[in-house]
Design a protein around this motif. Structure first.
Motif, PDB file in Angstrom:
ATOM      1  N   VAL A   4      -1.580   5.574  22.748  1.00 25.04           N
ATOM      2  CA  VAL A   4      -3.207   4.962  22.687  1.00 25.04           C
ATOM      3  C   VAL A   4      -3.621   5.901  22.477  1.00 25.04           C
ATOM      4  CG1 VAL A   4      -3.923   3.024  24.216  1.00 25.04           C
ATOM      5  CG2 VAL A   4      -1.437   2.905  24.354  1.00 25.04           C
ATOM      6  N   THR A   5      -4.935   6.189  21.660  1.00 29.07           N
ATOM      7  CA  THR A   5      -6.374   7.114  21.439  1.00 29.07           C
ATOM      8  C   THR A   5      -7.507   6.407  22.882  1.00 29.07           C
ATOM      9  OG1 THR A   5      -5.023   7.512  19.838  1.00 29.07           O
ATOM     10  CG2 THR A   5      -7.560   8.670  20.339  1.00 29.07           C
ATOM     11  N   TYR A   6      -7.255   7.084  23.204  1.00 33.18           N
ATOM     12  CA  TYR A   6      -8.626   6.340  24.435  1.00 33.18           C
ATOM     13  C   TYR A   6      -9.708   6.977  23.859  1.00 33.18           C
ATOM     14  CZ  TYR A   6      -5.203   4.219  27.233  1.00 33.18           C
ATOM     15  OH  TYR A   6      -4.122   3.900  28.134  1.00 33.18           O
ATOM     16  N   GLU A   7     -10.960   6.734  24.410  1.00 32.78           N
ATOM     17  CA  GLU A   7     -12.611   7.864  24.221  1.00 32.78           C
ATOM     18  C   GLU A   7     -12.893   6.734  25.564  1.00 32.78           C
ATOM     19  OE1 GLU A   7     -16.473   7.025  21.730  1.00 32.78           O
ATOM     20  OE2 GLU A   7     -15.836   5.591  22.341  1.00 32.78           O
ATOM     21  N   PRO A   8     -12.770   7.945  26.790  1.00 32.85           N
ATOM     22  CA  PRO A   8     -13.073   7.523  27.915  1.00 32.85           C
ATOM     23  C   PRO A   8     -14.737   7.406  28.207  1.00 32.85           C
ATOM     24  CG  PRO A   8     -12.173   9.269  28.197  1.00 32.85           C
ATOM     25  CD  PRO A   8     -11.828   9.494  26.499  1.00 32.85           C
ATOM     26  N   LEU A   9     -15.114   6.649  28.508  1.00 32.56           N
ATOM     27  CA  LEU A   9     -16.137   5.910  29.383  1.00 32.56           C
ATOM     28  C   LEU A   9     -16.373   6.244  30.688  1.00 32.56           C
ATOM     29  CD1 LEU A   9     -16.048   2.384  27.717  1.00 32.56           C
ATOM     30  CD2 LEU A   9     -17.250   3.850  27.410  1.00 32.56           C
ATOM     31  N   PRO A  10     -17.527   6.188  31.143  1.00 23.08           N
ATOM     32  CA  PRO A  10     -17.789   6.558  32.486  1.00 23.08           C
ATOM     33  C   PRO A  10     -17.186   6.123  33.896  1.00 23.08           C
ATOM     34  CG  PRO A  10     -19.827   6.431  31.861  1.00 23.08           C
ATOM     35  CD  PRO A  10     -19.243   7.017  30.493  1.00 23.08           C
ATOM     36  N   VAL A  11     -16.242   6.343  34.604  1.00 22.18           N
ATOM     37  CA  VAL A  11     -15.207   5.110  35.318  1.00 22.18           C
ATOM     38  C   VAL A  11     -16.928   4.841  36.637  1.00 22.18           C
ATOM     39  CG1 VAL A  11     -13.774   5.592  37.378  1.00 22.18           C
ATOM     40  CG2 VAL A  11     -13.293   6.253  35.483  1.00 22.18           C
ATOM     41  N   ILE A  12     -16.852   4.043  36.656  1.00 20.04           N
ATOM     42  CA  ILE A  12     -17.927   3.357  38.024  1.00 20.04           C
ATOM     43  C   ILE A  12     -16.603   3.493  38.714  1.00 20.04           C
ATOM     44  CG2 ILE A  12     -18.991   0.867  38.774  1.00 20.04           C
ATOM     45  CD1 ILE A  12     -19.718   2.819  36.415  1.00 20.04           C
ATOM     46  N   ALA A  13     -16.416   3.713  40.221  1.00 21.83           N
ATOM     47  CA  ALA A  13     -15.857   3.657  40.957  1.00 21.83           C
ATOM     48  C   ALA A  13     -15.739   2.943  42.151  1.00 21.83           C
ATOM     49  CB  ALA A  13     -14.987   5.245  41.984  1.00 21.83           C
ATOM     50  N   THR A  14     -16.825   2.971  42.990  1.00 20.09           N
ATOM     51  CA  THR A  14     -17.638   2.206  43.782  1.00 20.09           C
ATOM     52  C   THR A  14     -19.208   1.016  43.184  1.00 20.09           C
ATOM     53  OG1 THR A  14     -19.580   4.257  44.002  1.00 20.09           O
ATOM     54  CG2 THR A  14     -17.092   4.169  45.496  1.00 20.09           C
ATOM     55  N   MET A  15     -19.434   0.955  44.297  1.00 22.32           N
ATOM     56  CA  MET A  15     -20.124  -0.377  44.299  1.00 22.32           C
ATOM     57  C   MET A  15     -22.077   0.117  44.378  1.00 22.32           C
ATOM     58  SD  MET A  15     -19.302  -4.044  46.003  1.00 22.32           S
ATOM     59  CE  MET A  15     -18.701  -3.069  48.326  1.00 22.32           C
TER      60      MET A  15
END
Lengths: 277, 783
Positions: free
Chosen positions: B140-151
Motif C-alpha cells: 500500500v502506498t500512502y501519502e501521509p497526512l498530519p496526525v491529529i494525536a490529541t483533542m
C-alpha cells in the motif's frame, strides 16, 4: 528442528555445532512469548529443560549452586529472602513452574527479577562450552549491554552460585499483584563481613549494581544518616529512561526510596546469627 | 392409609405431593451454559476453526494513523503460495460502510485511512499462515497526512480536518436554571478537571469466527452483541438483502460493549461471497484485536459545583471533551449519556452541561460498559468529595443532603420514582462499619489507609427516544417442555438463565423443563442488543408477556381437563391443580397433548416496546429520557504506600438495587466482575498512543487486574421492585463498574489527602499526586 538433549554434554555438542543458528530454550517463558509476538522467528531449538543435571541445588564450599534449569517455583522455596521473594514475584504459578533462572540470565532483560536478586547477592555464573570447558564469572561482568551478554556462541549457562547465608531484602514496584513486570525493583544483600551490595532492575539497559553506594556501605554499621547518604548516591548511579511503563523521574526517585526502605529494614532487623527469617 | 382420590389421571406418582412452589425468579438455578464452559466443551469463535475452516482470511491494516491511500498493489501477495485472492473496497458490493448509530466507517478504506488499525484489504488463502504472509506482501502506498494525536490538536486553528465538516463531531447540552447567578450566590464554589483514559474491553475471547456462502445464504458464526442489527449493517455494506444473511452467535467470552461495533463480520462475508461453498475462518491475535477495535472514550471533564452554607448543591457547570477517535460509531449516544448523567443522583437546581465530541486519529471510540455515564460518575463523585471538604462537612452527610429522593427529578427533568440510592448507600456504609475489616490497625508510617464511597445512578436502555424494543417467543411442546426464543445474545452475563427463569416462573415449570434458543437470526426474532443493561428489562418483559399468553392457553386447557374454571387453577412445578384441591391435578405434558389436539397453538410471541422521549435539543430536558433508573452505592477501602504510590484495594462493598434478582448468583457475578473491571480502570488500565499508534497492544503492557489485585468483593443485592420490570427486575450490567471507580478514588483521597483527577492511578501517578511532582510528566494527559 527441535533438539531435546537429555544430557548437558549432548547439549554442548549441539550448541557447538549449531551456534547462533539454534535458539536455546529453557522453559520458554521468554522465547515462546517473543515468537508469538513475531519478535523472533527461530527455526531450530535446543531445549535444555529435560536435562536433570541442570535442575539441582547444592551446597558446596560455602556456596549455594543452582543449576540453570532450576525454576522460579523451586527458588520460591529457598531461604535466601531476596531471591525467594524475587522468584515469587515472577509471573504467576504457571510461569514460575516453567521459567528458569538460567533462562532469566540468558534473556538478560533489565527487568529480570531473578537477575537483580542474584546481582545483589554477588552471584557468579558458570558458562560452559564443548571446546573450552567451564568458566565462572561474576554475574556483574556477564551483563554487557541491552540484552547483550558475555555468553559465547558455543556456550551454555550451566549454573549460578551465591555465597551461603547473606542477609537480603527485595522490593518490586509493578502495576499489579501478579504477572507483574517491574517498573523498578531493588535487591540488597549483606554478607557476614558487613559487605553490602545493591542492585536494581529497569533503571538502565541491564540489571544494574550500584558500586559507589556499596563502597560507601562497606564495613560500616547502618545508621539513618548513612542510609540517607546512600539513598541519595544511588540516584546518580542509575540511568533509567522514560518508557510507556514509567518515567525516568519516577524510577530514579524509587531507587532512592527503595534503597532507603530496604536498608532501614536491614538495620532494624538486626542480625541474630542466622541469615533470614 | 392412602386416601382414595378422584383424579383425572392414573399416574402412579400422583400420590406424591406436588413439589413446593419452585420460584425460578429469585433462585440461583445452575447456569444452563455452565457445564460446557467449565469442561471446555463450549465452542467459542476460535474453537470453530479446526472443525470447519477450509480457507483463511487476514486483514491488511493501515501503517499510518492518517494518510491518503495512493495505491494498493497485490501483485506480490498473489505470488505467495496458497493465496487465493486479495480483495479491496472495489470488490465490496454494497455501501462498504458500517457504524452503529452513525455509519461512517469504511469496511475497507478506499481513499484515506484515519487510524493505525484501519482496514484496507482482505486476503484469502488456503492456510492461515499463507493468509498472513500474503497480508504482509500487499503493498500500500500512502501519502501521509498530519496526525491529529490529541483533542487539543484537533480543535487548534488550522488543524488538518479528518472530515470536511471539521473535527468537532457534535455537541450535547443541558440547560436548567441560571447557573452563573447561582454560582455567584453560592457559599462555596469548587472547580476541578478530570481526565479519564482510553480503555480497552480486553475480553478474553478474541474476535474469531467463520463465514460461508452457499449461493443463497451467507452464514456467519461471529460473536456480536446484537445479531439482527449486525445483519442489517452487513447487508448494507455488502449489498445483500438481509434475508440472505444468517448470523449465529457462537459461545461468547465477554463483550462489555466491545462487540457492539462490527468487527470481522464484513471481512468474512466478503471473503465468503468470493469463495462460494467454502467455509472461511478469520481470527485476530490479541494485538490485532486491540489495534482494530473501538475503545472507551477518554474524557476531559471540567467541573464546577457550587453549594450553600447548609451543604445544599446550588449549581453545576460542566464542560466535557470526548475523544471520539477516527470514527463516530455510538459516540453521539455516549455524549448524550454523559450529558444526562453529568450530575448523577443529585439534586442540582441549576445545571449547564456541554459535551463536545472531537475526532482524532486515535482508535475509534464507542460503547463500553458504562457508556459515558461511567466517566461522569468519576467527576461528579470526585466533586462531592471536594465540595464536602470545602464545606468542612462529612462526605456522607453532604451526599445525603443532596441525593435525589423518590419523586425528585434528575438533571434532565425526569421524575424518578422509586429512588433507592440512599438505601444503597446506607446498606453499603452499614456493612462497612458493622463488619470492620480484619486487617491490622498497626500500619507502618509510609502506609496510609483510607476509605471512600460512591453513589451512582444509571438510565437503563438506549433512551432519548431511540427505538428500543425486544421480541420473544415461547413455545410448549407436547412433552411439556417450554422453549424460549430470543435474539438476545449471551455474552457471559447470564441472559439465557434469566430468560428461562422468567418464562419458567410464569408457566409454573421447573427449570429442567425449560429450553432456550438465542441469537440466531434465522430462528429467533429481534431482541435488541445485549447492552445498556437492557436485556433483563426489555427481553425479560417480552419473554414474560409471551409466557403469560401461553399461561392463559395452559390454564384454559387445564380447566377443561380438571373441569374447573381456569381462575381456580394453580400452575406449580409442572403441574396444574385446582387451587382448593391439589389432588385434582394434571401434568403439563398432558395439558400440552390435550391442547394440541384441541387446536391450541401453544406458542406465543410478544413485543415489548416502551417509549422514551427525545430530549429538547437546546436544554436536554425530557420527561422520560430513560425508561427507568438504576441505583447503587459502593464503599472501598485502600492502602496507599505514600513512598511508592502503590495502591492496594483491601475491601470493596457494592450495593445495587436490581429491582429483583432473577438469578442472585448471576447478579453477584455481575457485581464482582464490574468491581474488578472498575478496579482496573481506577488503578491500571490505559491504552497509550504515540501519534495515533497504540503503544501497548497486548496484555503484557495493557494491564488488567489479576485475582491478586481484587479484594473479596462484598455484593449487597438490594431488591426494590421496579414496577415496570418483569417480576420487578430491571438489570445490573453496567452500574457495578460505574460505582467502583469513584469509590476507589474517594478512598485514595481519604488516605492521602490529595484528590485524584487523572486515571488510572498507577503507582507513578499516585506518587506524583502525593508529592506534587510535575517534572517530566509524559503520563499527564495532554488535552
Amino acid at each position: 528442528m527441535f533438539h531435546q538433549p537429555m544430557t548437558f554434554e549432548h547439549a554442548l555438542d549441539l550448541r557447538s555445532e549449531l551456534g547462533t543458528d539454534a535458539t536455546v530454550i529453557n522453559g520458554g517463558t521468554d522465547v515462546v512469548v517473543a515468537m508469538n509476538h513475531g519478535a523472533i522467528k527461530p527455526t531450530t531449538f535446543i531445549d535444555v529443560s529435560r536435562i536433570k543435571a541442570l535442575r539441582g541445588i547444592e551446597k558446596q564450599n560455602g556456596h549455594l549452586i543452582m543449576g540453570a534449569g532450576v525454576t522460579f517455583a523451586d527458588l520460591g522455596k529457598m531461604h535466601f529472602r531476596a531471591l525467594r521473594e524475587a522468584s515469587l514475584s515472577v509471573g504467576g504459578p504457571a510461569i514460575r513452574n516453567m521459567g528458569t533462572i538460567g533462562g532469566n540470565i540468558a534473556t538478560a532483560s533489565p527487568a529480570g527479577d531473578g537477575c537483580v536478586a542474584l546481582l545483589a547477592m554477588n552471584a557468579e555464573v558458570q558458562l560452559s562450552s564443548k571446546a573450552r570447558g567451564d568458566r565462572w564469572m561474576p554475574l556483574v561482568d556477564y551483563f554487557i549491554d541491552y540484552r547483550k551478554t558475555a555468553l559465547a556462541d558455543d556456550e551454555l549457562i550451566k549454573a549460578v552460585r551465591v555465597h551461603n547465608n547473606p542477609r537480603s531484602r527485595w522490593y518490586k514496584i509493578g502495576k499489579r499483584g501478579a504477572v507483574n513486570i517491574s517498573l523498578v525493583c531493588c535487591a540488597i544483600s549483606q554478607n557476614e563481613n558487613n559487605k553490602t551490595e545493591l542492585a536494581f532492575g529497569c533503571v538502565g539497559p541491564i540489571p544494574k549494581v550500584a558500586p559507589k553506594a556499596s563502597a560507601l556501605l562497606t564495613g560500616e554499621t547502618l545508621t539513618p544518616e548513612l542510609i540517607d547518604d546512600v539513598a541519595n548516591l544511588v540516584t546518580h548511579e542509575v540511568a533509567p529512561i522514560d518508557d510507556q511503563r514509567g518515567t525516568a523521574t519516577y524510577r530514579r526517585a524509587m531507587c532512592s526510596t527503595l534503597t532507603k526502605r530496604l536498608l532501614t529494614q536491614l538495620m532494624e532487623d538486626a542480625p541474630k546469627g542466622d541469615a533470614d527469617a | 392409609m392412602i386416601q382414595q382420590v378422584t383424579t383425572t389421571e392414573s399416574d402412579q406418582t400422583l400420590d406424591a405431593p406436588i413439589a413446593p412452589a419452585d420460584h425460578l425468579v429469585g433462585k440461583s438455578c445452575r447456569r444452563v451454559d455452565g457445564q460446557e464452559k467449565v469442561t471446555g466443551a463450549a465452542l467459542y469463535g476460535a474453537d470453530l476453526f479446526p472443525n470447519s475452516a477450509e480457507l483463511f482470511a487476514s486483514v491488511v491494516r493501515s501503517e499510518h494513523a492518517h494518510a491518503n491511500i495512493v495505491s494498493i498493489d497485490a501483485t506480490q501477495a498473489l505470488e505467495v503460495a496458497g493465496i487465493l485472492g486479495v480483495y479491496t473496497h472495489a470488490d465490496v458490493g454494497g455501501t462498504n460502510i458500517h457504524g452503529l448509530i452513525r455509519r461512517d466507517h469504511p469496511a475497507l478504506a478506499s481513499k484515506r485511512v484515519r487510524y493505525f488499525g484501519d482496514s484496507i484489504a482482505v486476503v484469502v488463502a488456503k492456510t492461515e499462515r499463507a493468509a498472513k504472509l500474503g497480508r504482509d506482501k500487499v503493498a500500500v502506498t500512502y501519502e501521509p497526512l498530519p496526525v491529529i494525536a490529541t483533542m487539543e490538536q484537533a480543535i487548534a486553528e488550522g488543524a488538518c480536518k479528518l472530515y470536511p465538516e471539521g473535527n468537532v463531531m457534535g455537541d450535547k447540552r443541558i440547560r436548567k436554571g441560571d447557573v452563573e447567578r447561582a454560582l455567584a450566590d453560592s457559599h462555596v464554589v469548587v472547580s476541578d478537571t478530570f481526565f479519564t483514559q482510553t480503555v480497552d474491553h480486553a475480553f478474553l475471547d478474541i474476535e474469531a469466527g467463520t463465514g460461508h456462502w452457499d449461493g443463497q445464504v451467507l452464514t456467519l458464526y461471529v460473536a456480536g452483541q446484537w445479531v439482527h442489527e449486525e445483519r442489517r449493517l452487513i447487508a448494507l455494506a455488502l449489498g445483500l438483502p438481509v434475508e440472505q444473511i444468517r448470523i449465529i452467535q457462537p459461545v461468547t467470552g465477554g463483550a462489555f460493549g466491545g462487540r457492539e461495533d462490527i468487527s470481522i463480520q464484513i471481512y468474512l462475508g466478503l471473503a465468503a461471497l468470493k469463495h462460494q461453498g467454502k467455509t472461511i475462518a478469520l481470527r485476530y491475535t490479541r494485538s490485532e484485536s486491540m489495534r482494530a477495535r473501538h475503545k472507551r472514550h477518554a474524557l476531559k471533564i471540567e467541573s464546577t459545583f457550587g453549594a450553600n452554607a447548609d451543604g445544599m448543591l446550588t449549581a453545576a457547570k460542566i464542560v466535557v471533551y470526548s475523544d471520539e477517535g477516527a470514527y463516530a460509531s455510538t459516540g453521539i449516544a455516549v455524549m448524550r449519556k454523559a450529558a444526562s448523567h453529568a450530575t448523577g443522583p443529585y439534586c442540582v437546581p441549576n445545571v449547564e452541561v456541554d459535551v463536545y465530541g472531537v475526532h482524532t486519529n486515535n482508535n475509534p471510540t464507542g460503547a463500553m460498559r458504562g457508556f459515558g455515564a461511567c466517566q461522569m460518575a468519576i467527576a461528579y463523585e470526585g466533586m462531592m468529595d471536594r465540595v464536602a471538604r470545602a464545606l468542612d462537612m462529612d462526605r456522607e452527610t453532604f451526599r445525603r443532603k443532596n441525593l435525589i429522593q423518590s419523586g425528585d427529578t434528575v438533571t434532565t427533568g425526569q421524575r424518578i420514582d422509586p429512588v433507592s440510592v440512599g438505601l444503597c448507600l446506607t446498606k453499603a456504609i452499614q456493612k462497612f462499619k458493622d463488619q470492620p475489616y480484619p486487617g491490622s490497625d498497626h500500619l507502618p508510617a509510609h502506609i496510609k489507609r483510607g476509605w471512600g464511597m460512591s453513589a451512582i445512578c444509571f438510565g437503563l436502555g438506549y433512551g432519548d427516544g431511540f427505538p428500543d424494543c425486544s421480541r420473544a417467543r415461547v413455545e410448549l411442546s407436547d412433552s411439556g417442555i417450554a422453549t424460549v426464543y430470543t435474539g438476545g445474545v449471551e455474552v457471559g452475563q447470564g441472559l439465557l438463565n434469566a430468560m428461562m427463569q422468567i418464562a419458567g416462573e410464569e408457566l409454573g415449570l421447573p427449570f429442567e423443563s425449560m429450553r432456550i434458543v438465542a441469537a440466531d437470526t434465522e430462528l429467533t426474532d429481534e431482541s435488541g442488543s445485549s447492552s445498556a443493561t437492557r436485556q433483563t428489562y426489555f427481553t425479560g418483559n417480552a419473554v414474560r408477556m409471551a409466557a403469560s399468553e401461553l399461561r392463559e392457553q395452559v390454564l384454559d386447557i387445564a380447566g377443561i381437563k380438571l373441569k374447573v374454571h381456569p381462575h381456580e387453577i394453580t400452575l406449580q412445578h409442572g403441574w396444574a391443580y385446582e387451587t382448593s384441591n391439589s389432588n385434582n391435578r394434571v401434568r403439563m405434558e398432558k395439558i400440552c397433548t390435550e391442547g394440541l389436539t384441541r387446536g391450541y397453538s401453544l406458542k406465543a410471541t410478544a413485543l415489548f416496546k416502551p417509549r422514551t422521549i427525545v430530549e429538547i435539543p437546546n436544554t436536554g430536558q425530557s420527561p422520560r429520557a430513560f425508561i427507568t433508573y438504576l441505583f447503587g452505592a459502593h464503599v472501598s477501602q485502600v492502602l496507599v504506600n505514600i513512598e511508592t504510590g502503590e495502591v492496594k484495594v483491601e475491601r470493596h462493598i457494592a450495593a445495587h438495587d436490581v429491582g429483583k434478582a432473577v438469578n442472585p448468583q448471576s447478579v453477584e457475578g455481575q457485581i464482582v466482575g464490574g468491581v474488578a473491571q472498575g478496579l482496573g480502570m481506577a488503578l491500571m488500565e490505559e491504552v497509550t498512543y504515540r501519534d495515533g499508534r497504540i503503544m501497548n497492544p497486548g496484555l503484557t503492557d495493557y494491564i488488567i487486574p489479576t485475582i491478586k489485585d481484587l479484594p473479596p468483593v462484598e455484593a449487597i443485592i438490594v431488591e426494590h421492585d421496579d414496577p415496570g420490570g418483569p417480576f420487578g427486575a430491571h438489570g445490573v450490567g453496567e452500574p457495578p463498574l460505574i460505582g467502583a471507580v469513584p469509590a476507589i478514588l474517594s478512598a485514595i483521597y481519604d488516605a492521602t489527602g490529595k484528590a485524584p483527577c487523572e486515571l488510572p492511578m498507577s503507582p507513578e501517578r499516585t506518587w506524583r499526586l502525593i508529592n506534587e511532582v510535575c517534572e517530566n510528566d509524559p503520563l499527564s494527559k495532554v488535552f
